[in-house]
Design a protein around this motif. Structure first.
Motif: not given
Ligand code: ATP
Ligand code: MG
Length: 391
Positions: A144-166
């Protein structure tokens, strides 16, 4: 003496004036410097607001959910997609990610990312959601801005791809299943042609007609496979035509005549000769009634009857296959249109079923804007009926 005093006064005055003007000059310089600083600060602040605004635009236009977390795993920032995805309360900042998301897996990923300074990825299944969700999650470590460890989380909906596979998997299963019936009919007629070399011309012509029609059906199936390969497996496109039902049903009955005879089951057609033509895809309808007649013959013992029938009530066509066979217990009846559902798994395997036939029938009925229903009395017989709109 007085001129001396006057001189001293003059000297003092000059000294004072010089100090004063020096002081004033210094003050003006100070003031100018302060002004410069102020201006610089303003420029910086403007730049910063611009950067923040840009960041906000980027974050809010992202389809992916984004969370910024600190090392204590509390949420510092959530973009609108993340707020919506996890239904976050307005006061989400500073609250634990575990408390907000109730997903221990995500919490664990944040722990790992912060501790090991390594990005981690996983699939998150949320089957309880309506509709069920499948998310691809990526948690990356950062400072983060003060140099402390932090984390960035990203979430992507992949239901559509799964349904296509199905859809694709289901389609492949259906196609291979659909290959079996015509191949069995093929084999039956080819064997007969070989076994009876002096078969009357008329019977021969009929056998060749059956073989010809099933060759075309197989070709249609292979074409469907090609469509699949092109990843256009959404819905097999319908090619509707005017179908003359009396001819159509006699054709189906002819396909199965040999098998019915061998099994000792009477196969009959009950269609008014003057019934209006049905507007539907003939190959799909053939798939439907091949499946239904196949079932009726499979589950009807010697001496029974299988009837193919049709009627028109003005707004809809009723098309059915009824039999006097073993019937279906009412506890099973609601499930028979489900994929791979067979009432008696052991027995059905002897007869060679996979439980896909009726789900294909339902799929085709619905694709035509209609539906299918089942009626059965255990031990007495079964009727499977299609309702199709009279277009
Ligand atoms: P497949 O059609 O894939 O070869 P299947 O015939 O077993 O296999 P479906 O056609 O989907 O599969 O039928 C599902 C189940 O419904 C059958 O296994 C059978 O138990 C029951 N069933 C279907 N039609 C009849 C019928 N006419 N009489 C009695 N039971 C039936
Ligand atoms: Mg079947």
């Amino acid at each position: 003496m007085s001129w001396f005093l006057g001189f001293l006064l003059l000297v003092a005055l000059v000294a004072w004036w010089r100090r004063e003007s020096q002081h004033r000059r210094r003050e003006t310089a100070h003031a100018r410097r302060a002004q410069d600083l102020l201006r610089e600060h303003e420029v910086l602040r403007n730049q910063r607001t611009l950067a923040e605004a840009n960041l906000e635009i980027i974050l809010s236009s992202m389809q992916e959910g984004v969370l910024v977390l600190d090392k204590r795993r509390t949420v510092r920032l959530a973009n609108p997609a993340a707020q919506k995805l996890f239904n976050l309360p307005e006061e989400y900042t500073g609250r634990a990610v575990l408390e907000l998301l109730r997903e221990p897996a995500v919490d664990g990923m944040v722990i790992a990312a912060v501790a090991k300074s390594e990005a981690c990825e996983a699939e998150l299944n949320l089957p309880a959601r309506r509709p069920p969700l499948v998310l691809a999650v990526r948690v990356a470590p950062m400072r983060d801005a003060s140099g402390e460890p932090a984390a960035l989380a990203m979430f992507r909906d992949i239901g559509h791809t799964k349904r296509l596979e199905e859809v694709r998997r289901e389609f492949v299963a259906n196609v291979s299943h659909e290959l079996r019936t015509p191949l069995a009919i093929f084999q039956g007629y080819v064997e007969q042609l070989m076994d009876v070399p002096d078969m009357p011309r008329k019977e021969q012509a009929e056998a060749f007609d059956v073989l010809d029609r099933h060759t075309r059906r197989l070709t249609a199936l292979v074409e469907d496979l090609l469509v699949l390969a092109r990843m256009e497996s959404r819905e097999g496109e319908l090619l509707p035509e005017e179908i003359a039902l009396p001819d159509f049903f006699s054709g189906i009955a002819r396909d199965f005549a040999l098998r019915a005879k061998k099994k000792g089951v009477t196969l009959s057609v009950d269609v008014p000769a003057d019934i209006a033509p049905l507007h539907a895809d003939p190959l799909r309808m053939e798939q439907v009634f091949t499946n239904l007649t196949d079932n009726a013959l499979k589950f009807t013992p010697v001496g029974g009857t299988v009837t193919l029938g049709a009627s028109l009530t003005g707004k809809e066509f009723l098309l059915w296959v009824s039999d006097t066979g073993q019937g279906i217990l009412s506890s099973h009846l609601p499930h028979i249109f489900e994929r791979f559902y067979r009432v008696d798994k052991g027995r059905s395997r002897d007869v060679g079923g996979t439980g896909l036939g009726l789900s294909i029938v339902k799929h085709i009925a619905r694709a035509h804007g209609g539906d299918v229903e089942a009626e059965s009395t255990f031990g007495k017989g079964t009727t499977i009926r299609l309702r199709l709109p009279n277009l």
